[in-house]
Design an enzyme around this catalytic site. Structure first.
Site, PDB file in Angstrom:
ATOM      1  N   SER A 106     -21.099 -15.490 -23.466  1.00 56.14           N
ATOM      2  CA  SER A 106     -20.103 -16.301 -23.675  1.00 56.14           C
ATOM      3  C   SER A 106     -19.661 -16.267 -25.102  1.00 56.14           C
ATOM      4  CB  SER A 106     -20.797 -17.781 -23.126  1.00 56.14           C
ATOM      5  OG  SER A 106     -19.502 -18.695 -23.169  1.00 56.14           O
ATOM      6  N   ASP A 250     -12.642 -17.416 -25.389  1.00 59.87           N
ATOM      7  CA  ASP A 250     -14.098 -16.882 -25.981  1.00 59.87           C
ATOM      8  C   ASP A 250     -14.081 -15.476 -25.092  1.00 59.87           C
ATOM      9  OD1 ASP A 250     -14.408 -18.163 -23.540  1.00 59.87           O
ATOM     10  OD2 ASP A 250     -16.274 -18.682 -23.890  1.00 59.87           O
ATOM     11  N   ASP A 252     -15.887 -14.425 -22.739  1.00 61.70           N
ATOM     12  CA  ASP A 252     -15.688 -14.382 -21.272  1.00 61.70           C
ATOM     13  C   ASP A 252     -14.856 -15.278 -20.197  1.00 61.70           C
ATOM     14  OD1 ASP A 252     -17.113 -16.640 -21.746  1.00 61.70           O
ATOM     15  OD2 ASP A 252     -18.383 -16.514 -19.911  1.00 61.70           O
ATOM     16  N   ASP A 254     -13.869 -18.526 -20.333  1.00 60.30           N
ATOM     17  CA  ASP A 254     -14.118 -19.499 -19.753  1.00 60.30           C
ATOM     18  C   ASP A 254     -13.812 -20.873 -20.567  1.00 60.30           C
ATOM     19  OD1 ASP A 254     -16.524 -19.740 -21.409  1.00 60.30           O
ATOM     20  OD2 ASP A 254     -17.847 -20.145 -19.530  1.00 60.30           O
TER      21      ASP A 254
END
Length: 460
Positions: A106, A250, A252, A254
């Protein structure tokens, strides 16, 4: 450097010693545990898992280890390659798979990576299931397949197309209204997979896209957590390009942060607020965030004669409460949008589509839209305690001391005062109380935290 084992997966820094860092042996062990757990809990012969990864430097290595381990267990693998967390979440049920593994840390820096574990719905496994996976990993009770029963391997290159089409098909996404505005948008994807997915989506809306750090090579040009102190480059570029807004995700994809046309941050907390404003305006219902998220979401929900509820911190907890309350919208104040019409996971792509629809229909600049919401300021501090102090007993004392106020003990102790709030949570790993506050000014928010620290000192 670090290895963190939690109910939702395993996260750590690459290299170093086994069981102290995220080493190849640790990856194999925890992949084996998750695969074995699925085999123990599914009443079917052949299992299929979907895997995908962000663009971290270590991603290809982890991908090879995870894939081979799953095949070694006799599990079939569908590899999406470079992907996003929400895309993998969407593709698990789309492909009727039995679960999924996302390889991403993340917003953590590039030396980190992680295995995030999904069930057959494409949602993070719950606490009970996660504890069982961790127990299997601890015991290393694995039974690998014989040679004639190894799992198969296939790749899919259409996952982004499928995910984006599902977004375009949502009734509350008005692609034509967005196209008419011909927005010019700067995108900072921190050189990860958002650099592929976000421009793909924006081009479907006819937007002019200015790419900043959109090369998915895993070389993060700044700290990948989308906070103000890390986003000077996009704020400057939005102004220089005379763009309508900036979009930051970010690694990833999300978490979603926005920049207005003046180069000022919209505020991570307000991404969810704006999307909820749009949705609840058209469908009264329930909005959910966690206890440490802004009161602005509650205010907007009440403005639309809708209800607001707060969950314990953590995406799994938000999703659980969203299902219980049949929420229209939910998420976290870190820019995480969860729109159940698509799936129960934080998704920047659907957040972008809903925000742009709202912006187009309101016919306002981003800064003018932001001005329609109440302005709150948040403070975050921590108080270190000595190991012998009973933190739970201390939190109980704080609760009793404020029993005339509106108090929640769902997750630590949150005290809602008429004009502000304070939320105290203990650390699970060290003798620390984290103190979150919100008020009408930064000075007031910080002062509230300091006064709470003084009260705690008097109780010790």
């Amino acid at each position: 450097m670090a290895l963190i084992k939690s109910i939702s997966g395993i996260r750590g820094t690459i290299g170093g010693k086994v069981d102290e860092n995220l080493t190849p042996l640790d990856v194999v062990k925890f992949t084996s545990a998750f695969g074995s757990w699925l085999q123990n809990n599914k009443n079917k012969q052949n299992l299929t898992l979907v895997i995908g990864r962000d663009a971290r430097i270590s991603g290809a290595m982890l991908n090879s280890l995870v894939t081979a381990t799953l095949q070694g267990l006799g599990i079939d693998v569908i590899d999406l390659g470079l992907s996003t967390t929400p895309t993998v979440e969407v593709m698990v049920p789309e492909l009727q798979a039995d679960g999924g593994i996302i390889l991403t840390a993340s917003h953590n820096p590039k030396q980190w990576n992680a295995l995030k574990l999904l069930n057959e719905k494409g949602e993070f496994i719950n606490g009970k299931d996660g504890a069982e996976v961790l127990a299997l990993a601890e015991n290393e009770d694995f039974n690998y397949a014989e040679v004639d029963f190894l799992g198969s391997y296939q790749t899919r290159t259409d996952a982004f197309d499928i995910h984006i089409q599902k977004i375009l098909d949502l009734p509350m996404v008005d692609a034509e209204a967005i196209r008419q505005k011909k927005f010019k948008i700067v995108v900072d994807a921190v050189n990860s997979t958002g650099g592929i997915a976000v421009p793909m989506l924006l081009e479907k809306f006819g937007c002019e896209v200015v790419k900043l750090y959109c090369e998915p090579n895993g070389q993060f040009p700044h700290n990948p957590e989308p906070l103000k102190e890390h986003l000077g480059d996009i704020c400057a570029l939005v102004k220089a390009e005379k763009a309508d807004l900036g979009i930051v995700v970010d690694p990833d994809v999300d978490r979603l942060a926005l920049v207005d046309e003046k180069g000022e941050l919209f505020g991570e907390e307000y991404t969810l607020v704006a999307v909820a404003d749009y949705l609840l305006k058209h469908k009264k219902g329930v909005a959910i965030s966690n206890l440490s998220s802004s009161r602005a979401l509650r205010d907007v929900a009440h403005r639309h004669q809708s209800h607001y509820f707060a969950s314990a911190v953590g995406e799994v907890n938000v999703v659980t409460l969203m299902k219980e309350k049949e929420a229209v919208i939910g998420g976290e104040g870190n820019g995480g949008i969860i729109y159940p019409e698509l799936h129960y996971g934080r998704d920047s792509l659907v957040g972008i589509a809903l925000f742009l629809t709202h912006l187009a229909k309101e016919n306002k600049t981003v800064s003018a839209l932001r001005a329609t919401y109440p302005s709150y300021f948040m403070g975050k501090k921590k108080m270190e305690l000595t190991p012998e102090i009973d933190v739970d007993a201390l939190l109980t004392k704080i609760e009793i001391a404020h029993q005339t106020e509106e108090v929640s003990t769902v997750d630590g102790v949150k005290i809602d005062f008429p004009e502000n709030w304070v939320h105290l949570r203990k650390s699970n790993t060290e003798p620390i109380i984290r103190i979150y506050t919100e008020a009408f000014s930064q000075h007031e928010a910080d002062e509230l935290a300091d006064s709470m620290i003084d009260k705690i000192k008097q109780m010790i």
